[in-house]
Motif scaffolding. Structure first.
Motif, PDB file in Angstrom:
ATOM      1  N   GLY A 179       0.823  -1.191   0.000  1.00 29.82           N
ATOM      2  CA  GLY A 179       0.000   0.000   0.000  1.00 29.82           C
ATOM      3  C   GLY A 179       0.863   1.249   0.000  1.00 29.82           C
ATOM      4  O   GLY A 179       2.026   1.211   0.414  1.00 29.82           O
ATOM      5  N   GLY A 180       0.309   2.349  -0.455  1.00 29.98           N
ATOM      6  CA  GLY A 180       1.053   3.598  -0.443  1.00 29.98           C
ATOM      7  C   GLY A 180       0.777   4.460  -1.653  1.00 29.98           C
ATOM      8  O   GLY A 180      -0.282   4.361  -2.289  1.00 29.98           O
ATOM      9  N   PHE A 181       1.754   5.301  -1.981  1.00 32.00           N
ATOM     10  CA  PHE A 181       1.645   6.263  -3.077  1.00 32.00           C
ATOM     11  C   PHE A 181       2.553   5.809  -4.212  1.00 32.00           C
ATOM     12  O   PHE A 181       3.704   5.452  -3.989  1.00 32.00           O
ATOM     13  CB  PHE A 181       2.057   7.654  -2.598  1.00 32.00           C
ATOM     14  CG  PHE A 181       1.380   8.771  -3.322  1.00 32.00           C
ATOM     15  CD1 PHE A 181       0.112   9.204  -2.957  1.00 32.00           C
ATOM     16  CD2 PHE A 181       2.014   9.406  -4.374  1.00 32.00           C
ATOM     17  CE1 PHE A 181      -0.511  10.248  -3.628  1.00 32.00           C
ATOM     18  CE2 PHE A 181       1.398  10.449  -5.044  1.00 32.00           C
ATOM     19  CZ  PHE A 181       0.135  10.876  -4.677  1.00 32.00           C
ATOM     20  N   VAL A 182       2.014   5.841  -5.445  1.00 30.61           N
ATOM     21  CA  VAL A 182       2.729   5.280  -6.596  1.00 30.61           C
ATOM     22  C   VAL A 182       3.372   6.378  -7.433  1.00 30.61           C
ATOM     23  O   VAL A 182       2.729   7.377  -7.759  1.00 30.61           O
ATOM     24  CB  VAL A 182       1.779   4.454  -7.479  1.00 30.61           C
ATOM     25  CG1 VAL A 182       2.488   3.987  -8.748  1.00 30.61           C
ATOM     26  CG2 VAL A 182       1.248   3.257  -6.716  1.00 30.61           C
ATOM     27  N   ALA A 183       4.625   6.143  -7.795  1.00 26.37           N
ATOM     28  CA  ALA A 183       5.298   6.961  -8.804  1.00 26.37           C
ATOM     29  C   ALA A 183       5.349   6.147 -10.086  1.00 26.37           C
ATOM     30  O   ALA A 183       5.928   5.058 -10.122  1.00 26.37           O
ATOM     31  CB  ALA A 183       6.713   7.319  -8.345  1.00 26.37           C
ATOM     32  N   MET A 184       4.714   6.657 -11.134  1.00 27.71           N
ATOM     33  CA  MET A 184       4.672   5.945 -12.409  1.00 27.71           C
ATOM     34  C   MET A 184       5.932   6.227 -13.225  1.00 27.71           C
ATOM     35  O   MET A 184       6.406   7.359 -13.273  1.00 27.71           O
ATOM     36  CB  MET A 184       3.444   6.370 -13.223  1.00 27.71           C
ATOM     37  CG  MET A 184       2.118   6.053 -12.569  1.00 27.71           C
ATOM     38  SD  MET A 184       1.789   4.278 -12.493  1.00 27.71           S
ATOM     39  CE  MET A 184       0.063   4.307 -11.962  1.00 27.71           C
ATOM     40  N   THR A 232       6.904   2.604  -8.869  1.00 29.25           N
ATOM     41  CA  THR A 232       7.476   2.446  -7.533  1.00 29.25           C
ATOM     42  C   THR A 232       6.460   2.982  -6.539  1.00 29.25           C
ATOM     43  O   THR A 232       5.984   4.119  -6.693  1.00 29.25           O
ATOM     44  CB  THR A 232       8.796   3.230  -7.393  1.00 29.25           C
ATOM     45  OG1 THR A 232       9.729   2.764  -8.369  1.00 29.25           O
ATOM     46  CG2 THR A 232       9.387   3.036  -6.002  1.00 29.25           C
ATOM     47  N   ASN A 233       6.103   2.174  -5.545  1.00 25.64           N
ATOM     48  CA  ASN A 233       5.202   2.699  -4.526  1.00 25.64           C
ATOM     49  C   ASN A 233       5.889   2.677  -3.163  1.00 25.64           C
ATOM     50  O   ASN A 233       6.774   1.875  -2.892  1.00 25.64           O
ATOM     51  CB  ASN A 233       3.860   1.977  -4.514  1.00 25.64           C
ATOM     52  CG  ASN A 233       3.936   0.536  -4.118  1.00 25.64           C
ATOM     53  OD1 ASN A 233       4.783  -0.197  -4.606  1.00 25.64           O
ATOM     54  ND2 ASN A 233       3.038   0.117  -3.222  1.00 25.64           N
ATOM     55  N   ASP A 240      10.123   2.824   2.651  1.00 23.89           N
ATOM     56  CA  ASP A 240       9.690   1.451   2.343  1.00 23.89           C
ATOM     57  C   ASP A 240       9.277   1.321   0.886  1.00 23.89           C
ATOM     58  O   ASP A 240       8.169   0.890   0.553  1.00 23.89           O
ATOM     59  CB  ASP A 240       8.525   1.019   3.256  1.00 23.89           C
ATOM     60  CG  ASP A 240       8.878   1.104   4.725  1.00 23.89           C
ATOM     61  OD1 ASP A 240      10.029   0.753   5.061  1.00 23.89           O
ATOM     62  OD2 ASP A 240       8.018   1.519   5.511  1.00 23.89           O
ATOM     63  N   GLN A 241      10.159   1.715   0.008  1.00 29.76           N
ATOM     64  CA  GLN A 241       9.848   1.704  -1.416  1.00 29.76           C
ATOM     65  C   GLN A 241       9.792   0.273  -1.972  1.00 29.76           C
ATOM     66  O   GLN A 241      10.565  -0.594  -1.571  1.00 29.76           O
ATOM     67  CB  GLN A 241      10.876   2.520  -2.188  1.00 29.76           C
ATOM     68  CG  GLN A 241      10.794   4.011  -1.864  1.00 29.76           C
ATOM     69  CD  GLN A 241      11.754   4.827  -2.698  1.00 29.76           C
ATOM     70  OE1 GLN A 241      12.779   4.322  -3.137  1.00 29.76           O
ATOM     71  NE2 GLN A 241      11.412   6.090  -2.934  1.00 29.76           N
ATOM     72  N   ASN A 242       8.843   0.078  -2.916  1.00 34.50           N
ATOM     73  CA  ASN A 242       8.664  -1.222  -3.561  1.00 34.50           C
ATOM     74  C   ASN A 242       8.590  -0.990  -5.071  1.00 34.50           C
ATOM     75  O   ASN A 242       7.788  -0.175  -5.539  1.00 34.50           O
ATOM     76  CB  ASN A 242       7.383  -1.885  -3.057  1.00 34.50           C
ATOM     77  CG  ASN A 242       7.069  -3.182  -3.767  1.00 34.50           C
ATOM     78  OD1 ASN A 242       6.221  -3.217  -4.650  1.00 34.50           O
ATOM     79  ND2 ASN A 242       7.742  -4.255  -3.395  1.00 34.50           N
ATOM     80  N   ARG A 243       9.425  -1.675  -5.821  1.00 33.74           N
ATOM     81  CA  ARG A 243       9.539  -1.473  -7.266  1.00 33.74           C
ATOM     82  C   ARG A 243       8.788  -2.577  -8.024  1.00 33.74           C
ATOM     83  O   ARG A 243       8.933  -3.763  -7.727  1.00 33.74           O
ATOM     84  CB  ARG A 243      11.027  -1.476  -7.638  1.00 33.74           C
ATOM     85  CG  ARG A 243      11.383  -1.410  -9.113  1.00 33.74           C
ATOM     86  CD  ARG A 243      11.063  -0.091  -9.764  1.00 33.74           C
ATOM     87  NE  ARG A 243      11.522   1.089  -9.063  1.00 33.74           N
ATOM     88  CZ  ARG A 243      12.767   1.588  -9.124  1.00 33.74           C
ATOM     89  NH1 ARG A 243      13.693   1.005  -9.850  1.00 33.74           N
ATOM     90  NH2 ARG A 243      13.064   2.689  -8.472  1.00 33.74           N
ATOM     91  N   LEU A 244       7.986  -2.174  -9.006  1.00 36.21           N
ATOM     92  CA  LEU A 244       7.306  -3.115  -9.889  1.00 36.21           C
ATOM     93  C   LEU A 244       7.967  -3.053 -11.260  1.00 36.21           C
ATOM     94  O   LEU A 244       8.226  -1.962 -11.771  1.00 36.21           O
ATOM     95  CB  LEU A 244       5.815  -2.760 -10.018  1.00 36.21           C
ATOM     96  CG  LEU A 244       4.993  -2.805  -8.724  1.00 36.21           C
ATOM     97  CD1 LEU A 244       3.584  -2.298  -8.982  1.00 36.21           C
ATOM     98  CD2 LEU A 244       4.951  -4.213  -8.147  1.00 36.21           C
ATOM     99  N   VAL A 245       8.238  -4.214 -11.854  1.00 37.54           N
ATOM    100  CA  VAL A 245       8.906  -4.260 -13.154  1.00 37.54           C
ATOM    101  C   VAL A 245       8.053  -5.035 -14.145  1.00 37.54           C
ATOM    102  O   VAL A 245       7.178  -5.828 -13.769  1.00 37.54           O
ATOM    103  CB  VAL A 245      10.310  -4.906 -13.044  1.00 37.54           C
ATOM    104  CG1 VAL A 245      11.183  -4.116 -12.090  1.00 37.54           C
ATOM    105  CG2 VAL A 245      10.202  -6.364 -12.607  1.00 37.54           C
ATOM    106  N   ALA A 246       8.303  -4.801 -15.423  1.00 37.46           N
ATOM    107  CA  ALA A 246       7.561  -5.474 -16.491  1.00 37.46           C
ATOM    108  C   ALA A 246       7.946  -6.956 -16.532  1.00 37.46           C
ATOM    109  O   ALA A 246       9.133  -7.281 -16.614  1.00 37.46           O
ATOM    110  CB  ALA A 246       7.858  -4.819 -17.825  1.00 37.46           C
TER     111      ALA A 246
END
Length: 380
Positions: free
Chosen positions: A278-283, A299-300, A307-313
């Motif tokens: 959960g949190g705020f997303v940087a696109m 990255t949210n 507590d950054q979390n990175r999403l990748v393709a």
């Protein structure tokens, strides 16, 4: 109120007919549409009676019926089947007011708002909270939504040879313009390619959806998705307007050749990338962008950027759509990716977007609605 003596064709109760049409009696050249006789080379603004309100007042759908001088196919073009999705409404209204094209062959039905009750409430749904686009072909004795679906299906689909159903993304999302079609059906594939959006998503559609049931009934129908709800976005509406005219050209209903991109991406698999935290997303991407496998897409983090979390393709593909709401909970959808076969096909698609003014403008415009930031290295 609905009259029990209405004909099976569901007559309209008010219409504006081309004054050049003599008389009201049917001739061998006339086509009956909603209680009107439409002659070749003319048009009628009319209404399809679909239901009643709580106060027993009639509810109708406004329709323009155009006929060419010569015989040909019958095509319907509708928008706002979900009442808050009005980019297609803007596109159809542009066509209605454009004097630069003339229908030569066949019959064209232009329907700016199909779900009138949802439109008047700025809602995707009907007053009973049902999704009209999951109720087709409908029933004479079912729910209000099912009964409305039945009237629409019988009055439009049963009499048409082809259909185009214009949509946007759902609330709090946006889509890069794309066509969705059952590519196993040759005529669906034909009009999907002719539309020229540059992206075709293969699939028959959800159970009970308008295009799925129309295609099953022998009326090849495609869906076009683009933009977001509650807006008429100029670049998206332009994509839709050009696409409708392209299909009319392909069917030889109007003069000219379709303006179709040289290469169109065929997408057979899509995946929603969902938030892990959960949190705020940087696109890091925008609608229509090309991504390669492993590329950061979002990255949210906490509101204090901790507590950054990175999403990748997970694969190479195209950003079909994405959330417009930066605050997320775990499991919520963020980016909708369409898989491409390989990086070479990705480059080819990127090149053809740059060469197509309409697609390029849509790409640039939709990117302005998303705050896209650079993906800096982070420590996990």
């Amino acid at each position: 109120m609905l009259d029990e003596n209405h004909s099976d064709e569901i007559a309209n109760f008010e219409s504006t007919v081309d004054k050049s049409i003599p008389g009201t009696a049917s001739t061998p050249e006339d086509e009956p549409w909603f209680g009107n006789h439409v002659q070749p080379g003319s048009f009628v603004n009319t209404e399809l009676l679909i239901t009643e309100t709580y106060s027993s007042r009639s509810v109708s759908v406004p329709i323009q019926v155009r006929r060419g001088i010569e015989p040909g196919p019958t095509l319907f073009v509708c928008a706002a089947l979900h009442g808050d999705e009005i980019n297609g409404t803007g596109a159809i209204r542009t066509l209605l007011g454009d004097a630069n094209w003339t229908l030569r062959r066949g019959t064209l039905l232009l329907i700016p708002i199909l779900n009138v009750l949802g439109f008047e409430r700025h809602s995707r749904y009907l007053p009973d909270r049902r999704d009209l686009n999951r109720c087709f072909p409908g029933s004479d004795s079912g729910s209000m939504a099912s009964r409305m679906a039945r009237v629409i299906f019988d009055a439009l689909v049963r009499r048409c040879d082809y259909g185009i159903d214009l949509h946007t993304a759902a609330v709090r999302r946006t889509n890069f313009p794309n066509v969705r079609a059952d590519i196993r059906k040759p005529e669906c594939m034909r009009i999907a390619k002719a539309f020229g959006s540059g992206i075709i998503l293969a699939g028959s559609g959800p159970q009970g959806s308008f295009r799925r049931e129309a295609t099953r009934a022998g009326c090849p129908t495609i869906v076009v998705e683009g933009g977001e709800v509650w807006k008429v976005e100029p670049s998206v509406a332009e994509c839709m307007t050009r696409g409708v005219l392209n299909v009319l050209k392909e069917l030889e209903m109007i003069d000219g050749k379709p303006e179709v991109p040289e290469n169109q991406a065929m997408i057979k698999q899509t995946k929603w990338i969902r938030a892990e935290r959960g949190g705020f997303v940087a696109m890091h991407v925008a609608p229509g962008d090309i991504v390669v496998k492993g590329q950061p897409i979002a990255t949210n983090s906490s509101l204090l950027s901790e507590d950054q979390n990175r999403l990748v393709a997970p694969f190479t593909g195209i950003v079909i759509g994405m959330s417009t709401l930066p605050a997320v909970q775990p499991g919520e959808p963020i980016v909708h990716l369409g898989r491409l076969p390989n990086p070479k096909s990705a480059k080819r698609h990127e090149s053809q977007v740059e060469c197509d003014d309409v697609q390029r403008t849509a790409h640039e415009h939709l990117a302005t609605g998303i705050q896209v930031t650079e993906a800096f290295d982070i420590e996990f």
